[in-house]
Each structure stands twice: as C-alpha cells, then as structure tokens.
Scaffold this active site. Structure first.
Site, PDB file in Angstrom:
ATOM      1  N   HIS A 458       0.824  -1.212   0.000  1.00 55.32           N
ATOM      2  CA  HIS A 458       0.000   0.000   0.000  1.00 55.32           C
ATOM      3  C   HIS A 458       0.856   1.260   0.000  1.00 55.32           C
ATOM      4  O   HIS A 458       0.509   2.260  -0.626  1.00 55.32           O
ATOM      5  CB  HIS A 458      -0.920  -0.010   1.222  1.00 55.32           C
ATOM      6  CG  HIS A 458      -2.050  -0.967   1.042  1.00 55.32           C
ATOM      7  ND1 HIS A 458      -2.752  -1.496   2.086  1.00 55.32           N
ATOM      8  CD2 HIS A 458      -2.589  -1.487  -0.072  1.00 55.32           C
ATOM      9  CE1 HIS A 458      -3.673  -2.297   1.614  1.00 55.32           C
ATOM     10  NE2 HIS A 458      -3.592  -2.320   0.308  1.00 55.32           N
ATOM     11  N   GLU A 695     -12.179  -3.099 -29.475  1.00 55.85           N
ATOM     12  CA  GLU A 695     -11.393  -3.722 -28.406  1.00 55.85           C
ATOM     13  C   GLU A 695     -11.440  -5.241 -28.444  1.00 55.85           C
ATOM     14  O   GLU A 695     -10.890  -5.898 -27.571  1.00 55.85           O
ATOM     15  CB  GLU A 695     -11.784  -3.173 -27.031  1.00 55.85           C
ATOM     16  CG  GLU A 695     -13.243  -3.121 -26.766  1.00 55.85           C
ATOM     17  CD  GLU A 695     -13.591  -2.416 -25.446  1.00 55.85           C
ATOM     18  OE1 GLU A 695     -12.697  -2.155 -24.629  1.00 55.85           O
ATOM     19  OE2 GLU A 695     -14.784  -2.165 -25.250  1.00 55.85           O
ATOM     20  N   ASP A 719      -8.112  -3.922 -23.821  1.00 58.48           N
ATOM     21  CA  ASP A 719      -8.803  -5.175 -24.115  1.00 58.48           C
ATOM     22  C   ASP A 719      -8.349  -5.773 -25.442  1.00 58.48           C
ATOM     23  O   ASP A 719      -8.276  -6.993 -25.579  1.00 58.48           O
ATOM     24  CB  ASP A 719     -10.322  -4.953 -24.125  1.00 58.48           C
ATOM     25  CG  ASP A 719     -10.885  -5.005 -22.710  1.00 58.48           C
ATOM     26  OD1 ASP A 719     -10.483  -5.925 -21.968  1.00 58.48           O
ATOM     27  OD2 ASP A 719     -11.687  -4.139 -22.347  1.00 58.48           O
ATOM     28  N   CYS A 766      -8.144   5.082 -27.023  1.00 59.09           N
ATOM     29  CA  CYS A 766      -8.402   5.467 -25.635  1.00 59.09           C
ATOM     30  C   CYS A 766      -7.818   4.462 -24.651  1.00 59.09           C
ATOM     31  O   CYS A 766      -7.958   4.615 -23.449  1.00 59.09           O
ATOM     32  CB  CYS A 766      -9.887   5.666 -25.389  1.00 59.09           C
ATOM     33  SG  CYS A 766     -10.845   4.178 -25.661  1.00 59.09           S
TER      34      CYS A 766
HETATM   35  C1  PEP Z   1      -9.614  -0.571 -23.284  1.00 60.56           C
HETATM   36  O1  PEP Z   1     -10.030  -1.737 -23.230  1.00 60.56           O
HETATM   37  O2  PEP Z   1      -8.533  -0.252 -23.820  1.00 60.56           O
HETATM   38  C2  PEP Z   1     -10.417   0.515 -22.681  1.00 60.56           C
HETATM   39  C3  PEP Z   1     -10.102   1.770 -22.880  1.00 60.56           C
HETATM   40  O3  PEP Z   1     -11.452   0.149 -21.891  1.00 60.56           O
HETATM   41  P1  PEP Z   1     -11.295  -0.361 -20.369  1.00 60.56           P
HETATM   42  O4  PEP Z   1      -9.850  -0.195 -19.986  1.00 60.56           O
HETATM   43  O5  PEP Z   1     -12.230   0.468 -19.559  1.00 60.56           O
HETATM   44  O6  PEP Z   1     -11.705  -1.796 -20.479  1.00 60.56           O
HETATM   45 MG    MG Z   2     -12.068  -2.124 -22.574  1.00 66.27          MG
END
Ligand code: PEP
Ligand code: MG
Length: 836
Positions: A458, A695, A719, A766
């Site tokens: 932690h 993804e 993902d 993203c």
């Molecule tokens: C991803 O899968 O890259 C994504 C942006 O979604 P999350 O990380 O929320 O699954």
């Molecule tokens: Mg994702």
C-alpha cells in the site's frame, strides 16, 4: 443405535476424552462456524461410522469425510486440527466417496504418532453440518469408547424448521476463483467484509479445509488465498442467495488502482556495486538529499499486573481516537476522489474493528497486561500468522497491521508524532506504513527508502500516486547509514547511492532541473492544439471517470474527454443510479469541459466488474461472457435508461456516445435504432454522434463494415491486447508481455484506420497505449487522429506530437508491422523517434 421417527443416536466414531466445541484449539470449529457438534481426543487409530449411511464427501487427503444418515442428517468427521497439511500422509481411506456404510464400519485408518508429532492437535471433530434441519444433544460422559452413544440428533419440528428457515437456515453456496491481483489481501478482504455486512445471513469462506467468517478481516487474510485460488462462499440466512451472489461478485471483481502497480516485485539484487544499495523500484524518480532515519516505538518491559478495567478503558479511548483520525483521512480522500487512499484506509478501519484482534487484546488485558503491550502482542500474533503463510503479498499486508500497531501505541502513549524533518529529506525506515507516508509527504520529504517492503504494498501504491520516488527491499544496511548523510536515490533503477561525489550531485540537480523545465514548458503550451511539424492536427483528449477528473483534464489542457468510463456511477452501491442522477453526473462532466466535446461510454460491466444489484449468471469465463454491450441482452432496461439520461444533457451536440465490446454490426444497428426512437419520443432534433470501441479482434477486422454505420471508432488497446494475445490484462506474471506495441496489435490498428478511412470516419485510441509517448509516432503514422490519455500527461503527449513529422511517421510505421515482437517494435521506435 436407536432410530425412531424423531431421534437418531450417533455412536462414538473414536475412543478418548470428549470435549465441547468451545474447547477445541481451532477458532473456526470452536466458534461453531462449521456447525454444532462435539470433539474427541482420540486414543485409537481408526475412525468408525457413527451410524448407517452414505459417504457424501471425502477429503482428497483422507483426513475428513462426511456421512449422510438415513434421516438426512449430515455429519462431518474431521481427524485432528490442520491435518490437511499432511497432504494425505499418515491417512489410509478405507471407503470411497458414495459408499454405503454400516454403523461401526472402519472408515479411515491413521497414524496417531505422526499426527501428534506433525500437527497442531489430534482433537477430532464430529459436526452436524445441516443444523437448520436437526437439533443435537450430547449423550457421552467425559470419555467414550468406539460404539458408545455420543450424540442424539432430532429432526426439528416443521414449525421450528420454518422459524429456523425464516431466521437463518436457508443455505446457499458457490465456488469462485479469486481474480484480485495478489489474492485476498487487505483491500479485497475489506470489500468482502463490507459486502457481507449488507446482508442478514452469516457468510463464510472456505478454502481447502480452512474456514473464515466474512466479518473478520484477519480471519479472511489468515486463509492465505492467492490469486487464481478457488474458494467456496457459504451463506446461511433469509437472504443467503443474494448474499452469495454479491460475495461472488465482490470476490471476482478487481480492485481499482491495482492495475497501476508494477507487475511483480523483482527479487532483491545483491549489492555488488561499492557504495550503492540495490533495492526494488516502487515509485520512479531521481532525487538527492540528506537521509533521515525514522524509527518505530519500542516498549519497555511490562510488569504484567495492571488493573484490567483501567487498561481496557485506555485501549478503548486510544482506538476511538485512531478511528477518528482514519475517518478524517478517509473523508479527505473522498473529497479529493483519491480512490487508492480511500481503499487503503477503509481497510485499516475494518482491521481496527476486527473481532479477532480486539478479542486477543482484551484477553491479554484481562490477564494483567498493559493496554500497550496487549495491543502490540495482539498485532504481532496476527502478523506472525500472515508471515507464516509464506506468500510475499500477505507478508506485505502485515505492514498494514504494524501501521495500526504504531498509531494505537502513539495514541496510548499520548505521543504526538512529531519530528523535525530536514528540508528535502530522503526518509529511510525498516518499513514505513501508509499513514507514515501521508505525514511524510505533508512534511515535504522528497524520497523514501525502506529496508523491507514490496512494490505492490500500500505504501508503494500511495507513493506512486503522489509521485514520491520510493525504493523498497534495500536490506538492513540502509538502516546503518548515519543520520543526515547526503545520498542520491535513483528510484527507477532501484539504487541508493550512499556516497555520491559532488559531480554526481550536480548532475542529479541538473537532470531534475531539466525535467522540471521541460514539464513547465509542456504545461505552458498544454492548452494549445497539437499539430505535427507538417501540420497534421492530433486531438489530445483525456480519459476520465468523474466530473472532478474532467476538471483536472480541462485545467491540464485536454482538447476534450476521449473516454468517460461511466462505471464510476454504478459501482460500490446497492442500487442502480436513476435517470435523473445519471443525467446530472453526465451534465457535470460536460460542464467541467468548457466548450469541448465529451465521449461518454455506455456502461461496461460484466467480466471482472460486477454490480451487487445486477446479479449476472456466474460464468466460467466472465471476460468472454456477458460484458460491455452484450449485457444489454441480459438487462436491456439498464442501457435504455442510460441512453435516455445521455440524451437529456445540454448541449447534446457536445456529447458523443461510445459503445464498448462491440463485435458485430448488428449490435451497433440495434442501439442506433433505439437511440433514434428515444430521440423521437423526447422530441429531439439533434442526434448525438455514435461511436464504437474497437477492443476485440473481430471489431478491428470488421472496422470497415462498422465504420459504415458508426460516426467514429475508438480503439481500446487494453482489451484489444488481452483478446488478441490471449493474455489476461491483469495477470501479474504476464504483465510485461501484454504489450499493445505487439506487431499483431499494430496490424489491427492499421486495419481499423484503413477501414474507417474508406467511410471518411476518424479513429481515436483510448487504451493505455495512447499515454505511452514511445507509441505516439506509431499511432499517428497508422492514421489515428485522436489520443485519449491520462489527464496529467496531456502536456507531454502534445509536446511529443509537435516534434513529429506525420509523413515520416506514416512511412516508418509501415515497417514496424513486419517486425517479430513487441520488444522489436519498442527498440525500433526508440531508434526512429528517441525519447529524450
Ligand atoms: C480498453 O479496453 O482499452 C479501454 C479503454 O477500456 P477499459 O480499460 O475500460 O476496459
Ligand atoms: Mg475495454
């Protein structure tokens, strides 16, 4: 045996002295957590059947079995305590699971001497496990011989049964595999405890042959459950089903903040370089300054004859004081939306209320101990249990207990924790605790080094969150360094340089100054658009999970929100947010972003993120199951409600909707149609843009078809890596290999951009790859025009874009698709576009 309609007499399966359960040297059995029953300290070496019946469960290791009598009573017989650890040695099973046996038949032969030598105790248990249907009465005297009457079991009357069922007798159980990184340590255990407290049923976890009540954090930790282990959840009571569902969800959810911990703490390297101690990096950074050694509290010898009532009162007052302090830390953490801090201190609060700890301290005080010593000993006994599990992560959790030891001792001794920290100090300690760390940052410490500790502790998580360079596992030599000695802490490389030359000092100052200047320059230009040297505009947006984070993103120059993860509104609560609450939350994010656009992703739960109020079926492979947009199949009304809330934000033109986990065009078309219907009902003329997350590999391969119907595509590289490489994105052991710069991923990204371009759509990224400056030129080169990054990196990534030539990126990134590994891609990137 006599067996009339109501009563069944169980005969003694063993010979020896008889004990009540309360006197059994095992907390779980003694607390009746497994059910009511009796114990025998055996003098013979065979376990016999106590009645006619069927063997319904046999432990693989032969030390325990359960028989079902003809009247339905189920009786567990467990030879010795902790005998599971013998792993079957010394036990010979004489029956098989499913066998029909006769009263007195020998069931197990065991090696009395061996168990006596190697295990905690020979005391053996005879437990009624379905006590909701039967009552027990002891028949035996102080000792019994095999075959003599031992217990009488009577079926409860129907009305008694109904009452029992009504009150507490419904039982439900389920098995679940632990997905929390590092196993069931303090934070997930606190979550389990909190979840269990929301139900009236009693809840236990069973791991192998060990049980723990879910209301005892220490009991849960003491099970030593590791990541990937399978445990059974057993609940009894009116709401047993719901409790099991919620606990299974909590056990299989992963904890926020853990994703950011480095993969695995590297083993400590030997200190080979003269004048340098080598440890493990817990939070990167390069600093120099005087070393300040921080020592813990040592207690003097205790005379051991204190007045119990007075000491109990002192302990109570001290505990209440510390609880108050932790609560106010928690309030601050909540205000600042610091989820990591909140989780850690919530676990501390739960530990402080733990019945096992309080009982141990109270018992010692009642024996004459001082409150200080009783508290210290209670904590140390529990630390010893955790350390004995032999798993580094549990050993690290012992540090959380030591934190509470120190805090309560300080309160008991009335010692204000005060020390003069020299300006710009690097603090060294055997092992610091989370609350120490908060105090040290408040006192402007510039670095931390510890003799012990791990990179997943932690303290390490907090240090990373605060950007405070921290090295752990340096060894005890670090404690011998004289107070005030000037040192250099090169945390990224796990090095503590004990005798840096003047030149080295100057160099560290120079590097730090240069970094600071660069950061200031980047920040100064962070609000300007980011264009490459040949004029290609790249939007640098931010990933956020609340309006507070959106505010930070806006202040740091974000061109918009590229991903709002709406799960923040749905998790950690007992009921779903209604349409109004959702609309307000989304509106707050829009309001925080000035006139910039905000991409809001519809709820992505299922998989590893479960909701208490949304019991989804338990799945063998949840990440391949009902998650993301697929959940709309299971609970369409939830998505419908979210869409309605989204359509009511103002101005709607600034809101773009993003769908997670899409794998085929029909999923998109259905939502598009539903959005149109809702717009008509709400008499809206503006239609928000609708995008699709890429993804899963299927979506990347179908990008062209998806782009025909979507307004934009946004690649979720987290993902996409997991599903392309078939490697769990949260797997500590694979962390270094789940690299989105793998050429396979780059090919999918290239294909996505090409497919989108055919329909004139734009592509963003993203996932975490967008925040990796080494990847910026590749993504720009493959045709990505928006990067959604973590809010504090906006200035840095914009600066990176401004130094790139998009045409050159396009040309060079094509070559990367043909490389053989992520490592090769990283090397090539360093070569083409070095990071200064
Ligand atoms: C991803 O899968 O890259 C994504 C942006 O979604 P999350 O990380 O929320 O699954
Ligand atoms: Mg994702």
């Amino acid at each position: 045996m006599s067996n009339n309609n109501n009563a069944l007499t169980l005969s003694a399966p063993l010979s020896g002295p008889v004990l009540s359960l309360g006197n059994v040297p095992d907390e779980v059995f003694a607390s009746h957590a497994m059910g009511d029953g009796i114990a025998i300290d055996p003098l013979n070496d065979r376990l016999h059947a106590p009645c006619d019946g069927v063997i319904i469960h046999v432990a693989r290791t032969g030390h325990a079995l359960t028989i079902r009598a003809e009247n339905g009573a189920e009786i567990l017989m467990h030879v010795g305590i902790d005998t599971v650890e013998l792993n079957g040695e010394g036990f010979a099973l004489l029956v098989e699971n499913g066998a029909r046996v006769k009263l007195g038949q020998a069931l197990v032969q065991f090696d009395l001497d061996r168990i006596a030598r190697q295990c905690k105790s020979l005391v053996s248990l005879i437990i009624l496990t379905n006590g909701e249907r039967f009552e027990l009465r002891a028949l035996a005297g102080q000792t019994v011989e095999v075959g003599q009457p031992l217990l009488q079991i009577t079926a409860r009357s129907t009305s008694a049964l109904e009452t029992a069922v009504d009150n507490c007798a419904l039982e439900a159980s389920a098995s679940v595999r632990i997905t929390h990184r590092g196993g069931l340590h303090a934070r997930p255990a606190a979550l389990i405890r909190k979840t269990a407290q929301g139900f009236s049923s009693t809840a236990h976890l069973r791991f192998g042959e060990k049980y723990a009540a879910c209301d005892s954090l220490i009991g849960l930790l003491g099970l030593g459950i590791g990541e990937g282990d399978e445990v059974q959840v057993i609940c009894r009571g009116k709401d047993a089903e719901a409790a099991v569902q919620a606990l299974v969800a909590a056990l299989s959810a992963s904890i926020k903040g853990e994703h950011h911990a480095p993969a695995v703490a590297a083993p400590r390297r030997a200190n080979t370089e003269a004048g340098v101690l080598q440890g493990v990096c817990a939070a990167p950074g390069l600093v120099c300054g005087p070393l300040f050694r921080l020592a813990g509290i040592e207690l003097p010898h205790d005379s051991g004859n204190h007045i119990a009532s007075e000491q109990l009162r002192r302990l109570d007052t001290a505990l209440e004081q510390v609880r108050g302090e932790i609560r106010s830390t928690l309030d601050h953490a909540r205000q600042r939306k610091s989820i990591e801090e909140e989780d850690i201190f919530a676990a501390h609060l739960a530990l402080l209320e733990d019945p096992a700890l309080l009982e141990a301290a109270t018992a010692a005080i009642e024996q004459g101990s001082a409150a200080t010593h009783a508290w210290r000993d209670a904590i140390q006994a529990q630390c010893a249990v955790l350390l004995a599990l032999g798993k580094p992560l549990f050993a690290e959790r012992a540090n959380d207990l030591r934190d509470l030891q120190q805090r309560v001792l300080r309160a008991l001794l009335g010692e204000a924790w005060h020390f003069e920290l020299p300006a710009g100090a690097i603090v060294s300690a055997h092992e610091l605790t989370p609350s120490d760390l908060l105090q040290l940052t408040a006192q402007n410490a510039v670095g931390i080094c510890m003799a012990e500790g791990g990179a997943t502790s932690h303290v390490a998580i907090l240090a990373r969150g605060k950007g405070l360079p921290c090295v752990v596992a340096l060894g005890s030599e670090v404690l011998d360094v004289p107070q005030g000695q000037r040192v250099v802490l090169d945390a990224a490389n796990g090095r503590l340089e004990l005798a840096p030359s003047e030149a080295r000092h100057a160099e560290v100052h120079q590097i730090r100054d240069a970094q600071k200047r660069r950061r200031q320059q980047q920040q100064a230009q962070a609000r300007e658009p980011a264009c490459t040297t040949d004029g290609v505009r790249i939007e640098i947006a931010a990933n956020v999970a609340s309006s507070a984070e959106a505010q930070v993103a806006f202040d740091n120059g974000a061109d918009g929100v590229g991903l709002l993860r709406t799960e923040f509104l749905f998790v950690d609560r007992r009921t779903a947010p209604d349409e109004q609450e959702q609309r307000q939350a989304y509106q707050a994010v829009l309001d925080a972003m000035g006139d910039k656009s905000v991409i809001i992703r519809t709820i992505d739960v299922g998989g590893d993120k479960q909701l208490d109020y949304l019991p989804l079926p338990v799945e063998a492979n949840p990440v391949l199951g009902l998650r993301g947009i697929r959940m709309a199949q299971a609970r369409p009304e939830l998505l419908d409600q979210q869409l309605r809330a989204l359509l009511q934000v103002n101005p709607l033109g600034r809101c773009r909707i993003l769908l997670p986990m899409v794998s085929e065009v029909d999923e998109l078309l259905q939502i598009r149609q539903r959005l149109d219907e809702l717009c008509t009902t709400l008499e809206l003329t503006t239609r928000p843009e609708l995008g699709v997350m890429i993804e899963v590999p299927a979506a990347a391969l179908m990008a062209e078809q998806l782009a025909e119907h979507a307004d934009f595509l946004s690649i979720g590289t987290n993902d996409l890596s997991q599903y392309t490489l078939a490697m769990d994105r949260d797997h500590a052991g694979l962390a270094a290999r789940v690299d989105a710069l793998h050429p396979a991923l780059l090919r999918l990204i290239a294909q996505t951009c090409a497919g989108a371009a055919r329909h004139g759509r734009w592509v963003g990224v993203c996932g975490a790859l967008a925040s990796d400056p080494l990847a910026t030129p590749v993504l720009v080169g493959l045709g990505v025009s928006e990067l959604s990054v973590s809010p504090l990196q906006i200035g840095e990534i914009k600066d990176r874009v401004r130094h790139l030539d998009a045409a050159q990126c396009r040309q060079l990134s094509q070559g990367l698709l043909d490389l053989s590994s992520a490592r090769a891609v990283r090397q090539a990137c360093q070569h083409h576009w070095p990071l200064s």
